[in-house]
Motif scaffolding. Structure first.
Motif, PDB file in Angstrom:
ATOM      1  N   VAL A  89       0.818  -1.214   0.000  1.00 14.22           N
ATOM      2  CA  VAL A  89       0.000   0.000   0.000  1.00 14.22           C
ATOM      3  C   VAL A  89       0.851   1.263   0.000  1.00 14.22           C
ATOM      4  N   ALA A  93       0.722   4.159  -2.905  1.00 21.28           N
ATOM      5  CA  ALA A  93       0.131   5.458  -2.601  1.00 21.28           C
ATOM      6  C   ALA A  93       1.135   6.587  -2.794  1.00 21.28           C
ATOM      7  N   THR A  94       2.374   6.343  -2.388  1.00 19.38           N
ATOM      8  CA  THR A  94       3.416   7.361  -2.560  1.00 19.38           C
ATOM      9  C   THR A  94       3.681   7.636  -4.032  1.00 19.38           C
ATOM     10  N   ALA A  97       0.838   9.654  -5.490  1.00 14.35           N
ATOM     11  CA  ALA A  97       0.891  11.042  -5.020  1.00 14.35           C
ATOM     12  C   ALA A  97       2.019  11.823  -5.683  1.00 14.35           C
ATOM     13  N   VAL A 150      -5.156   2.950  -1.027  1.00 15.37           N
ATOM     14  CA  VAL A 150      -4.106   3.637  -1.781  1.00 15.37           C
ATOM     15  C   VAL A 150      -4.591   4.999  -2.246  1.00 15.37           C
ATOM     16  N   LEU A 151      -5.812   5.057  -2.756  1.00 15.12           N
ATOM     17  CA  LEU A 151      -6.373   6.310  -3.259  1.00 15.12           C
ATOM     18  C   LEU A 151      -6.532   7.337  -2.145  1.00 15.12           C
ATOM     19  N   ILE A 153      -4.857   7.588   0.746  1.00 18.29           N
ATOM     20  CA  ILE A 153      -3.552   8.075   1.210  1.00 18.29           C
ATOM     21  C   ILE A 153      -2.923   8.994   0.168  1.00 18.29           C
ATOM     22  N   ALA A 154      -2.994   8.587  -1.101  1.00 20.46           N
ATOM     23  CA  ALA A 154      -2.421   9.414  -2.164  1.00 20.46           C
ATOM     24  C   ALA A 154      -3.109  10.767  -2.236  1.00 20.46           C
ATOM     25  N   ALA A 215       3.165   7.560   4.452  1.00 24.21           N
ATOM     26  CA  ALA A 215       2.189   6.605   3.926  1.00 24.21           C
ATOM     27  C   ALA A 215       2.158   5.333   4.764  1.00 24.21           C
ATOM     28  N   GLY A 219      -1.309   4.393   6.497  1.00 27.37           N
ATOM     29  CA  GLY A 219      -1.971   3.118   6.241  1.00 27.37           C
ATOM     30  C   GLY A 219      -2.241   2.345   7.526  1.00 27.37           C
TER      31      GLY A 219
END
Length: 282
Positions: A89, A93-94, A97, A150-151, A153-154, A215, A219
């Motif tokens: 994850v 996510a990183t 972003a 993921v979405l 956090i991003a 992240a 998470g």
């Protein structure tokens, strides 16, 4: 051949000797947890979901190095297995972003004018909106899954990345090499990708390492709150949430995943700080 090999070894030793200790330790922690996330099925001493009621709440010992939980499950095995969802994850996510935030920062910083003002006001609005409320809304609308996590956090990190890259772009766009590229008639996309982006890559790299640690923590926090991995998952945040009621009686069930989170976050932070300091000292 031997002489060439010896020279290569000496060159590697010379370069690694110049690495700051923080970078070495941080990189070692990241590499170690990444390897565990990939190889955990071959490393766990017990099945992660194997319940043994007769062994519940065993303290750390020779049979179970980190003890057992309320179901008699091996804490070490679950901690090792819990690294997989974290490593899946947080980097995803990183990366999302960084890609979106860098694109926004480059375009708005280079173009300026009304587009810059409009997008930055929108970014400011997103920054001040409570992230936890946004996470609840996303999960309620889209359901609880890894892509949603993921979405979420991003989306929280895109504005921060965009701000940093925009600030670096504003500095670069005033430099002579950019004006020379304009006079050569380079199109806008070429100006952004070939001229400005290579010169703000230091900012992008620092943002990537910084946001990666954030992240990991984000998470775990969302899973702890029930917005990420489902209850019963070996993921570190979910494990802390499941075992927090037993903190006084069996603290090892909480300390093991908590220390795993801390070690990975610290490792990423050490790398990020080294890169940031090296960039500022350059």
């Amino acid at each position: 051949m031997t002489a060439v090999t010896g020279m290569a070894v000496q060159a590697v030793r010379y370069r690694t000797a110049r690495w700051p200790l923080a970078l070495v330790v941080g990189t070692a922690l990241i590499v170690a947890w990444t390897a565990v996330a990939v190889l955990w099925p071959h490393l766990v001493p017990y099945a992660t979901d194997a319940q043994r009621p007769q062994d519940r709440f065993q303290a750390p010992g020779s049979a179970h190095w980190l003890g057992t939980d309320q179901f008699g499950r091996d804490v070490l095995s679950r901690m090792l297995a819990g690294s997989r969802p974290v490593v899946e994850v947080a980097p995803a996510a990183t990366a999302l972003a960084i890609v979106v935030g860098t694109a926004i920062g480059l375009v708005t910083g280079a173009r300026g004018g009304w587009l810059d003002e409009a997008v930055m006001r929108l970014v400011d609005a997103v920054v001040v909106f409570p992230a936890i409320i946004a996470a609840v809304l996303f999960v309620a609308l889209l359901g609880r899954s890894v892509p949603v996590l993921v979405l979420v956090i991003a989306a929280a990190f895109v504005p921060l990345v965009a701000r940093s890259v925009r600030a670096a772009t504003l500095v670069e766009r005033e430099k002579p090499y950019v004006e020379a590229a304009r006079l050569r008639g380079e199109p806008g996309w070429s100006l952004l990708l070939r001229e400005i982006l290579p010169n703000v890559r230091g900012t992008v790299l620092v943002e990537a390492t910084s946001r990666l640690g954030d992240a990991v923590f984000a998470g775990a926090t969302l899973s702890f709150l029930g917005l990420g991995q489902p209850p019963g998952s070996p993921e570190w945040g979910a494990s802390i949430s499941d075992n927090r009621v037993w903190l006084q009686n069996a603290p090892w069930t909480v300390l093991a995943p908590a220390l795993a989170i801390a070690s990975l976050v610290v490792g990423v932070a050490l790398v990020a700080d080294t890169l940031r300091n090296g960039r500022s000292g350059a």
